[in-house]
Design a protein around this motif. Structure first.
Motif, PDB file in Angstrom:
ATOM      1  N   PHE A  92      -7.780   1.180  -0.064  1.00 21.62           N
ATOM      2  CA  PHE A  92      -6.374   1.608  -0.001  1.00 21.62           C
ATOM      3  C   PHE A  92      -5.827   1.841  -1.465  1.00 21.62           C
ATOM      4  O   PHE A  92      -6.439   1.333  -2.409  1.00 21.62           O
ATOM      5  CB  PHE A  92      -5.591   0.583   0.846  1.00 21.62           C
ATOM      6  CG  PHE A  92      -5.331  -0.699   0.132  1.00 21.62           C
ATOM      7  CD1 PHE A  92      -4.422  -1.100  -0.772  1.00 21.62           C
ATOM      8  CD2 PHE A  92      -5.989  -1.843   0.566  1.00 21.62           C
ATOM      9  CE1 PHE A  92      -4.103  -2.009  -1.479  1.00 21.62           C
ATOM     10  CE2 PHE A  92      -5.791  -2.953   0.102  1.00 21.62           C
ATOM     11  CZ  PHE A  92      -4.853  -3.308  -0.890  1.00 21.62           C
ATOM     12  N   GLU A 142       3.535   8.291   5.816  1.00 20.59           N
ATOM     13  CA  GLU A 142       2.744   7.139   6.648  1.00 20.59           C
ATOM     14  C   GLU A 142       3.050   5.985   6.171  1.00 20.59           C
ATOM     15  O   GLU A 142       2.642   4.854   6.945  1.00 20.59           O
ATOM     16  CB  GLU A 142       1.256   7.531   6.724  1.00 20.59           C
ATOM     17  CG  GLU A 142       1.152   8.911   7.520  1.00 20.59           C
ATOM     18  CD  GLU A 142       1.116   9.986   6.452  1.00 20.59           C
ATOM     19  OE1 GLU A 142       0.567  11.049   6.854  1.00 20.59           O
ATOM     20  OE2 GLU A 142       1.889  10.029   5.525  1.00 20.59           O
ATOM     21  N   PHE A 143       3.504   5.655   4.810  1.00 19.22           N
ATOM     22  CA  PHE A 143       3.260   4.344   4.299  1.00 19.22           C
ATOM     23  C   PHE A 143       4.808   3.766   4.054  1.00 19.22           C
ATOM     24  O   PHE A 143       5.027   2.813   3.182  1.00 19.22           O
ATOM     25  CB  PHE A 143       2.374   4.095   3.027  1.00 19.22           C
ATOM     26  CG  PHE A 143       0.903   4.433   3.292  1.00 19.22           C
ATOM     27  CD1 PHE A 143       0.084   2.951   3.468  1.00 19.22           C
ATOM     28  CD2 PHE A 143       0.555   5.527   3.503  1.00 19.22           C
ATOM     29  CE1 PHE A 143      -0.946   3.340   3.924  1.00 19.22           C
ATOM     30  CE2 PHE A 143      -1.011   5.619   3.978  1.00 19.22           C
ATOM     31  CZ  PHE A 143      -1.855   4.427   4.109  1.00 19.22           C
ATOM     32  N   GLU A 185      -5.174  -0.317   7.650  1.00 21.86           N
ATOM     33  CA  GLU A 185      -5.027   0.499   6.468  1.00 21.86           C
ATOM     34  C   GLU A 185      -5.539  -0.493   5.167  1.00 21.86           C
ATOM     35  O   GLU A 185      -6.163  -0.094   4.397  1.00 21.86           O
ATOM     36  CB  GLU A 185      -3.947   1.275   6.193  1.00 21.86           C
ATOM     37  CG  GLU A 185      -3.617   2.340   7.214  1.00 21.86           C
ATOM     38  CD  GLU A 185      -2.581   1.755   8.226  1.00 21.86           C
ATOM     39  OE1 GLU A 185      -2.075   2.682   8.987  1.00 21.86           O
ATOM     40  OE2 GLU A 185      -2.493   0.521   8.471  1.00 21.86           O
ATOM     41  N   THR A 243       0.200  -0.042  -4.205  1.00 23.97           N
ATOM     42  CA  THR A 243       1.578   0.156  -4.446  1.00 23.97           C
ATOM     43  C   THR A 243       1.477   0.234  -6.390  1.00 23.97           C
ATOM     44  O   THR A 243       2.419   1.048  -6.987  1.00 23.97           O
ATOM     45  CB  THR A 243       2.700  -0.651  -4.086  1.00 23.97           C
ATOM     46  OG1 THR A 243       2.660  -0.664  -2.580  1.00 23.97           O
ATOM     47  CG2 THR A 243       4.136   0.026  -4.640  1.00 23.97           C
ATOM     48  N   ASP A 293      -1.122   4.355   0.037  1.00 22.17           N
ATOM     49  CA  ASP A 293      -1.932   5.346   0.641  1.00 22.17           C
ATOM     50  C   ASP A 293      -3.141   4.689   0.920  1.00 22.17           C
ATOM     51  O   ASP A 293      -3.621   3.665   0.816  1.00 22.17           O
ATOM     52  CB  ASP A 293      -2.269   6.589  -0.320  1.00 22.17           C
ATOM     53  CG  ASP A 293      -2.582   7.719   0.107  1.00 22.17           C
ATOM     54  OD1 ASP A 293      -2.963   7.899   0.966  1.00 22.17           O
ATOM     55  OD2 ASP A 293      -2.796   8.986  -0.634  1.00 22.17           O
ATOM     56  N   SER A 294      -4.027   5.421   1.763  1.00 20.73           N
ATOM     57  CA  SER A 294      -5.436   5.107   2.124  1.00 20.73           C
ATOM     58  C   SER A 294      -6.168   6.454   2.813  1.00 20.73           C
ATOM     59  O   SER A 294      -5.478   7.431   2.911  1.00 20.73           O
ATOM     60  CB  SER A 294      -5.523   4.019   3.293  1.00 20.73           C
ATOM     61  OG  SER A 294      -5.003   4.496   4.642  1.00 20.73           O
ATOM     62  N   ILE A 352      -0.004  -0.962   8.485  1.00 24.72           N
ATOM     63  CA  ILE A 352       1.524  -0.249   8.358  1.00 24.72           C
ATOM     64  C   ILE A 352       2.226  -0.763   9.817  1.00 24.72           C
ATOM     65  O   ILE A 352       3.343  -0.974   9.971  1.00 24.72           O
ATOM     66  CB  ILE A 352       1.405   1.073   8.222  1.00 24.72           C
ATOM     67  CG1 ILE A 352       0.879   1.394   6.771  1.00 24.72           C
ATOM     68  CG2 ILE A 352       2.837   1.705   8.039  1.00 24.72           C
ATOM     69  CD1 ILE A 352       1.539   0.548   5.574  1.00 24.72           C
ATOM     70  N   MET A 375       0.690  -1.188  -0.131  1.00 26.36           N
ATOM     71  CA  MET A 375       0.115  -0.104   0.091  1.00 26.36           C
ATOM     72  C   MET A 375       0.802   1.128  -0.033  1.00 26.36           C
ATOM     73  O   MET A 375       1.924   1.333   0.498  1.00 26.36           O
ATOM     74  CB  MET A 375      -1.016   0.075   1.255  1.00 26.36           C
ATOM     75  CG  MET A 375      -1.733  -1.160   1.449  1.00 26.36           C
ATOM     76  SD  MET A 375      -2.707  -1.077   3.036  1.00 26.36           S
ATOM     77  CE  MET A 375      -1.326  -1.265   4.222  1.00 26.36           C
ATOM     78  N   CYS A 433      -8.505   2.496   9.145  1.00 21.98           N
ATOM     79  CA  CYS A 433      -7.344   3.449   9.108  1.00 21.98           C
ATOM     80  C   CYS A 433      -7.099   3.761  10.425  1.00 21.98           C
ATOM     81  O   CYS A 433      -6.007   4.085  10.765  1.00 21.98           O
ATOM     82  CB  CYS A 433      -7.501   4.290   8.298  1.00 21.98           C
ATOM     83  SG  CYS A 433      -7.575   3.975   6.340  1.00 21.98           S
TER      84      CYS A 433
END
Length: 353
Positions: free
Chosen positions: A112, A140-141, A105, A115, A92-93, A299, A90, A100
């Motif tokens: 989500f 954050e990821f 996430e 990648t 982003d979410s 994460i 991932m 989340c």
């Protein structure tokens, strides 16, 4: 924009080719990473060859990325240039829904951002993955890598195979005093054996291949059962606290459900192209057994897994390949001819003509 080089497929039936594209300039919370290694997941094959549907072409797969930070946005606080980092499945979410907020996430309610094979949260554009020389990911990821330099290539598959097996093992509180089964000895299964053993469980590996018995023991299994042997299976009935089933092909789940104790559970992490035959309800009802599934991991638990593996000296068993060998690697992976994960040396992208 940042110029990137990678390898892409432009349809489900064409081979990989060099592919130049642009990564975004870093936003304030972004980390720019020079990618060094990328694991090759069976999900990459399913997506690139259109076996799961929904592929967006051109497709640059890869979600087991290890590299070095080269630049950061002004608001980034956890990373600096030169740090060794990882990027998993991932990038982003929404970060605001209930899953989340709970650090899950992967179960983001709006969905989500993968990648690779997007879509992004803002524009809906396609994302390009780790079969490339650089990537830009929001802070954050991004994961911290604490293994030594010599292990970095073998760390890459932990970003998917590692967390996919770690998350259900932790969710079911696997530990000392438990008898735990791992079904399938492949990219996921070999990590399941290593992690369950390191968590303190008595680990029994299940395989359909007698040729894998010794290798399963090498990986840490206390016992190995050839699941096609009905007497061997019967000898373990009603004895398992937990079973992690990593097989991504349709098969009869009932023989494994019958191995569980009362209140035992089996988790499915492999996603077959066709459904499993429906399990017998009686096998669940009579012993209050559970059958569930699990998707990668959040994460925070991915970082927990990476730290645990660094502390215990755990990495994946890998075979290194050049980027130019990816089509042959896919063919071999489809035949289960790898022990147990291909990893691409991304320096080889510079050799693309």
């Amino acid at each position: 924009m940042i110029q990137a080089k990678g390898y892409a497929v432009h349809s489900a039936t064409t081979p990989f080719k060099p592919f130049g594209f642009e990564r975004r300039d870093p936003n304030p919370n972004d980390v720019v990473i020079a990618s060094r290694f990328c694991g090759v997941c069976h999900s990459d094959l399913h997506t690139a060859r259109g076996e799961w549907g929904g592929a967006r072409f051109p497709c640059v797969p890869g979600h087991e990325i290890v590299g070095e930070v080269t630049a950061i946005g002004d608001a980034v606080t956890r990373f600096k240039a030169g740090d060794l980092v990882g990027v998993g499945c991932m990038v982003d979410s929404c970060l605001t829904c209930e899953p989340c907020r709970e650090g899950l996430e992967q179960y983001c309610e709006p969905g989500f951002t993968g990648t690779y094979n997007g879509p992004t949260q803002d524009t809906g554009d396609n994302t390009y993955g780790g079969y490339s020389d650089r990537i830009v990911v929001r802070e954050e990821f991004v994961l911290s890598i604490r293994h030594g330099e010599q292990d970095l290539a073998a760390v890459a598959p932990l970003l998917c195979a590692g967390i996919t097996t770690w998350s259900p093992l932790r969710h079911h509180r696997v530990g000392p005093g438990q008898k735990v089964g791992v079904v399938g000895i492949g990219g996921l299964g070999h990590m399941g054996i290593k992690l369950a053993k390191a968590l303190g469980a008595h680990v029994v590996a299940f395989t359909t291949s007698p040729s894998k018995v010794e290798d399963a023991r090498r990986l840490g299994a206390d016992e190995v059962v050839v699941s096609r042997d009905p007497d061997a299976m019967k000898a373990h009935r009603n004895s398992f606290h937990y079973i992690l089933n990593t097989v991504a092909a349709p098969h009869d789940l009932n023989p494994f459900l019958m191995l569980l104790k009362r209140d035992g559970a089996m988790t499915l992490v492999g996603v077959p192209p066709e459904p499993h035959p429906s399990p017998a309800v009686g096998a669940l009802v009579m012993k209050r057994r559970s059958l569930d599934g699990s998707l990668i991991g959040g994460i925070a638990e991915t970082q927990e897994m990476l730290d645990f593996c660094a502390e215990h000296g755990i990495v994946s068993d890998i075979e290194m390949i050049a980027m130019q060998e990816i089509d042959g690697a896919y063919d071999r992976m489809a035949r289960s001819d790898v022990k147990y994960r291909f990893v691409i040396d991304l320096a080889s992208i510079a050799d693309a003509s």
